[in-house]
Design a protein around this motif. Sequence first.
Motif, short mmCIF file in Angstrom:
data_model
loop_
_atom_site.label_atom_id
_atom_site.label_comp_id
_atom_site.label_asym_id
_atom_site.label_seq_id
_atom_site.Cartn_x
_atom_site.Cartn_y
_atom_site.Cartn_z
N LEU A 218 -2.01 2.05 40.06
CA LEU A 218 -2.55 2.81 38.91
C LEU A 218 -2.17 4.27 39.02
N GLU A 222 1.26 2.65 36.90
CA GLU A 222 1.37 1.27 36.39
C GLU A 222 0.04 0.85 35.78
N ASP A 223 0.11 0.45 34.52
CA ASP A 223 -1.10 -0.04 33.85
C ASP A 223 -1.15 -1.56 34.06
N SER A 226 -5.43 -4.86 30.88
CA SER A 226 -5.72 -4.24 29.59
C SER A 226 -7.06 -3.51 29.62
N GLU A 227 -7.93 -3.91 30.58
CA GLU A 227 -9.21 -3.20 30.71
C GLU A 227 -9.63 -3.25 32.17
N TYR A 228 -10.47 -2.31 32.55
CA TYR A 228 -10.88 -2.18 33.94
C TYR A 228 -12.40 -2.17 34.02
N ASN A 261 -10.46 1.80 29.70
CA ASN A 261 -9.04 1.44 29.63
C ASN A 261 -8.24 2.43 30.47
N TYR A 262 -6.95 2.19 30.55
CA TYR A 262 -6.10 2.98 31.45
C TYR A 262 -6.11 4.47 31.09
N VAL A 266 -6.57 7.75 33.59
CA VAL A 266 -5.56 8.81 33.70
C VAL A 266 -6.18 10.18 33.42
N TYR A 280 1.66 8.44 30.83
CA TYR A 280 0.91 7.40 30.10
C TYR A 280 1.10 7.59 28.61
N GLY A 282 -0.25 5.56 26.19
CA GLY A 282 -1.24 4.79 25.43
C GLY A 282 -1.76 5.58 24.24
N ASP A 285 -8.24 5.86 22.65
CA ASP A 285 -9.09 5.25 23.66
C ASP A 285 -10.00 4.25 22.95
#
Length: 325
Positions: A218, A222-223, A226-228, A261-262, A266, A280, A282, A285
């Motif tokens: 991470l 690297e993502d 899709s969710e953490y 999320n990622y 970040v 990143y 993305g 959010d």
Amino acid sequence: MSSLGGNHQQVEVVCVTGASGYVASWLVKLLLDHGYTVKATVRSLSDPSKVGHLKALEGAKERLHLFEANLVEEGSFDSIVDGCQCVFHTASPVILKVSDPQAELMEPAIKGTLNVLESCRKVSSIKRVVITSSTAAVMTNRNPRGPDVIIDETWFSDPEFCQETEQWYNKSKVLAEKAAWKFAEENGIDLVVMNPGFVLGPLLQPTLNFSSEAFLSLVKGEDLFSEYTFVDVRDVAYAHLLAFENPLATGRYCLVGSTVNYGAIVNILHKFYPSLNIQYNGSGDPKMFQVSKKKAESLGVKFTPLEVSLKDTVESLKEKGFLTI
């Protein structure tokens, strides 16, 4: 005084399987800090990377007893759990890429859990067994997961869906947990199960475990998912202790401090470590689903803020030489 509860003259000896692991090491530390005598099992007593950090814990000289045990060998836990008041079964393989899911994951997870429970069944001193499962046994199913969804302890992963999507680790966790519940019910064992999310926080062991490796990825941009669903390793260890000491503990406990999320990760890392320079791309959010904290909080768990956990993980990885910033 309840037979479960804080009287350590009475509640003295406990067992932790897979004691050299990430969560288990913190649990052993916590149990020693609370005055327990701990019988801890590891795969190899001759591997300093597995036992050195445990022997170095405060109280270990006097109250930590290390044993070698093989998860899939019948009876290998019999003499170890004898005389214990509680058994914490944390040992289970954590591998996401496997060539033989049955041999590498299913068998050790399911057979290992049943072996430990079979040994516990024979011992009258054991008041409760606490098993470390995972949100992998909770969340992997066809249910929709939008911002209005709250996942809780009533959810179980669907083994067929895990099979279809080749999520072998998740399948091993849900099958092992279901086998444990069935065995406990049939044999009158007081079982409590912990279902932590993605565990982060400082490492006690000198080697990288699966989630620390994933965290390093991470940090390198690297993502992975899709969710953490994050939880601090110290909260997980404490929840295990509470699951034994609180006589009212029952059933399963989802242990997730925050679902993000990622992009959110970040942002926090950039705030503390601008030099990380994580790329990143993305967008926005999106609001995540939630995992209910109600049951865990009713047990007495107070979740560590994500910022603290992320920072402490980075500092620990730096200190151990796994990360240079």
